[in-house]
Motif scaffolding. Structure first.
Motif, PDB file in Angstrom:
ATOM      1  N   LEU A 117      31.135  23.008  77.567  1.00 15.70           N
ATOM      2  CA  LEU A 117      31.212  24.363  77.041  1.00 15.70           C
ATOM      3  C   LEU A 117      31.314  25.303  78.240  1.00 15.70           C
ATOM      4  O   LEU A 117      30.920  24.938  79.361  1.00 15.70           O
ATOM      5  N   LEU A 118      31.849  26.483  77.989  1.00 19.49           N
ATOM      6  CA  LEU A 118      32.066  27.446  79.074  1.00 19.49           C
ATOM      7  C   LEU A 118      31.535  28.804  78.643  1.00 19.49           C
ATOM      8  O   LEU A 118      31.814  29.260  77.533  1.00 19.49           O
ATOM      9  N   CYS A 119      30.760  29.423  79.511  1.00 22.48           N
ATOM     10  CA  CYS A 119      30.248  30.763  79.215  1.00 22.48           C
ATOM     11  C   CYS A 119      31.244  31.808  79.710  1.00 22.48           C
ATOM     12  O   CYS A 119      31.566  31.845  80.893  1.00 22.48           O
ATOM     13  N   ASP A 120      31.727  32.606  78.786  1.00 24.20           N
ATOM     14  CA  ASP A 120      32.713  33.627  79.116  1.00 24.20           C
ATOM     15  C   ASP A 120      32.052  34.869  79.711  1.00 24.20           C
ATOM     16  O   ASP A 120      32.733  35.820  80.082  1.00 24.20           O
ATOM     17  N   PRO A 147      28.829  34.539  74.059  1.00 20.80           N
ATOM     18  CA  PRO A 147      30.014  34.323  74.904  1.00 20.80           C
ATOM     19  C   PRO A 147      30.319  32.847  75.205  1.00 20.80           C
ATOM     20  O   PRO A 147      31.296  32.567  75.887  1.00 20.80           O
ATOM     21  N   VAL A 148      29.503  31.925  74.696  1.00 23.84           N
ATOM     22  CA  VAL A 148      29.766  30.501  74.978  1.00 23.84           C
ATOM     23  C   VAL A 148      30.914  30.009  74.099  1.00 23.84           C
ATOM     24  O   VAL A 148      30.934  30.254  72.895  1.00 23.84           O
ATOM     25  N   LYS A 149      31.870  29.348  74.727  1.00 23.71           N
ATOM     26  CA  LYS A 149      33.052  28.827  74.034  1.00 23.71           C
ATOM     27  C   LYS A 149      33.292  27.366  74.414  1.00 23.71           C
ATOM     28  O   LYS A 149      32.737  26.897  75.410  1.00 23.71           O
ATOM     29  N   PRO A 150      34.096  26.659  73.623  1.00 19.46           N
ATOM     30  CA  PRO A 150      34.463  25.300  74.029  1.00 19.46           C
ATOM     31  C   PRO A 150      35.115  25.308  75.419  1.00 19.46           C
ATOM     32  O   PRO A 150      35.830  26.255  75.754  1.00 19.46           O
ATOM     33  N   GLY A 151      34.875  24.257  76.186  1.00 18.54           N
ATOM     34  CA  GLY A 151      35.362  24.195  77.561  1.00 18.54           C
ATOM     35  C   GLY A 151      36.813  23.767  77.683  1.00 18.54           C
ATOM     36  O   GLY A 151      37.170  23.058  78.625  1.00 18.54           O
ATOM     37  N   VAL A 152      37.626  24.185  76.730  1.00 14.84           N
ATOM     38  CA  VAL A 152      39.054  23.884  76.781  1.00 14.84           C
ATOM     39  C   VAL A 152      39.804  25.181  77.067  1.00 14.84           C
ATOM     40  O   VAL A 152      39.352  26.261  76.700  1.00 14.84           O
ATOM     41  N   VAL A 153      40.932  25.037  77.748  1.00 14.87           N
ATOM     42  CA  VAL A 153      41.729  26.205  78.097  1.00 14.87           C
ATOM     43  C   VAL A 153      42.584  26.588  76.889  1.00 14.87           C
ATOM     44  O   VAL A 153      43.287  25.753  76.327  1.00 14.87           O
ATOM     45  N   MET A 154      42.493  27.839  76.492  1.00 16.92           N
ATOM     46  CA  MET A 154      43.231  28.319  75.329  1.00 16.92           C
ATOM     47  C   MET A 154      44.441  29.124  75.771  1.00 16.92           C
ATOM     48  O   MET A 154      44.504  29.610  76.906  1.00 16.92           O
ATOM     49  N   PHE A 155      45.386  29.270  74.852  1.00 15.25           N
ATOM     50  CA  PHE A 155      46.527  30.140  75.142  1.00 15.25           C
ATOM     51  C   PHE A 155      45.998  31.541  75.436  1.00 15.25           C
ATOM     52  O   PHE A 155      45.114  32.041  74.747  1.00 15.25           O
ATOM     53  N   GLY A 156      46.538  32.161  76.479  1.00 16.52           N
ATOM     54  CA  GLY A 156      46.056  33.472  76.867  1.00 16.52           C
ATOM     55  C   GLY A 156      45.005  33.404  77.962  1.00 16.52           C
ATOM     56  O   GLY A 156      44.549  34.430  78.443  1.00 16.52           O
TER      57      GLY A 156
END
Ligand SMILES: [Zn+2]
Length: 242
Positions: A117-120, A147-156
């Motif tokens: 997971l990745l904290c934005d 702000p925590v999101k899945p640790g995958v790179v999203m479009f944008g």
């Protein structure tokens, strides 16, 4: 043969894991057809539809955990073990952990991974292993949840991994082998995979049932990853032991 130690840079895409039964967003069907990809695979979508995004990646992870590495994953892991991670660089666009589960020691995930997971808010990335993609999980550094999101790179989003990709391909020497497996080259274009001076180089190899951008490669193996890698192996073994 030159005195330099020949290296092998491998870049893999969705085609590598397709034979493990993992669908991609380019395939019809599977969980990818049940969601609006603009909502679940884009950064603005994540900001607006956080719960749905977590639900989507939780389903993706369930699929990945139920899947098994295929013979191509095992083949690549074996090559890295045989010649070492200094000589065999494994880069993947896939967010699954099938290369690691096949025994690969070091894998660069260009688009992140479902095991993190990745904290934005503070940009801390943290490992969750095989655990759930849980929307209530707090950041271990700033302790925020939202702000925590899945640790995958999203479009944008910009992938920090692209610096590593650039370093790997820019560092290629003429005697090194570049092997591209199972990517349509629509997300990462061929211009970022093959340095201009290596266009059509004899040691640029591609394995893909329908090779993309074939003129960039000196050897195109029109086969799936599982069928194609054994075709390369004798030549590869000879070159790597020169
Ligand atoms: Zn944080």
């Amino acid at each position: 043969m030159s005195s330099a130690v020949r290296r092998l840079v491998i870049i893999t895409g969705a085609g590598l894991s397709a034979e493990s039964g993992l669908a991609t967003f380019r395939d019809a069907g599977g969980i990818w057809s049940q969601y609006d990809l603009a909502e679940v695979c884009s950064y603005p979508g994540w900001r607006r539809h956080r719960a749905k995004v977590f639900e989507f990646y939780a389903k993706c992870k369930e699929e990945v955990l139920a899947a098994q590495p295929n013979s191509a994953h095992h083949c690549l892991a074996r090559w890295q073990q045989k010649w070492g991670p200094q000589r065999v660089k494994l880069l993947t666009q896939n967010v699954d952990d099938l290369l690691e589960r096949a025994g690969a020691e070091r894998v660069m995930h260009l688009h992140g991974e479902l095991t993190s997971l990745l904290c934005d808010n503070c940009y801390r990335k943290f490992d969750i292993g095989r655990g759930p993609v849980d929307p209530t999980r707090a950041c271990p550094l700033c302790h925020e949840v939202e702000p925590v999101k899945p640790g995958v790179v999203m479009f944008g989003e910009t992938s920090p991994g692209y610096h590593r990709l650039g370093a790997a391909v820019d560092g290629l020497e003429p005697e090194d082998i570049l092997l591209v497996i199972g990517t349509s080259m629509q997300v990462i274009p061929v211009s970022r995979l093959v340095p201009a001076w290596r266009t059509g180089h004899a040691l640029n190899w591609q394995v893909n049932p329908a090779p993309a951008e074939p003129v960039y490669f000196g050897w195109n193996v029109a086969a799936s990853a599982c069928d194609g890698l054994p075709q390369l192996e004798p030549m590869l073994s000879q070159l790597m032991s020169d």
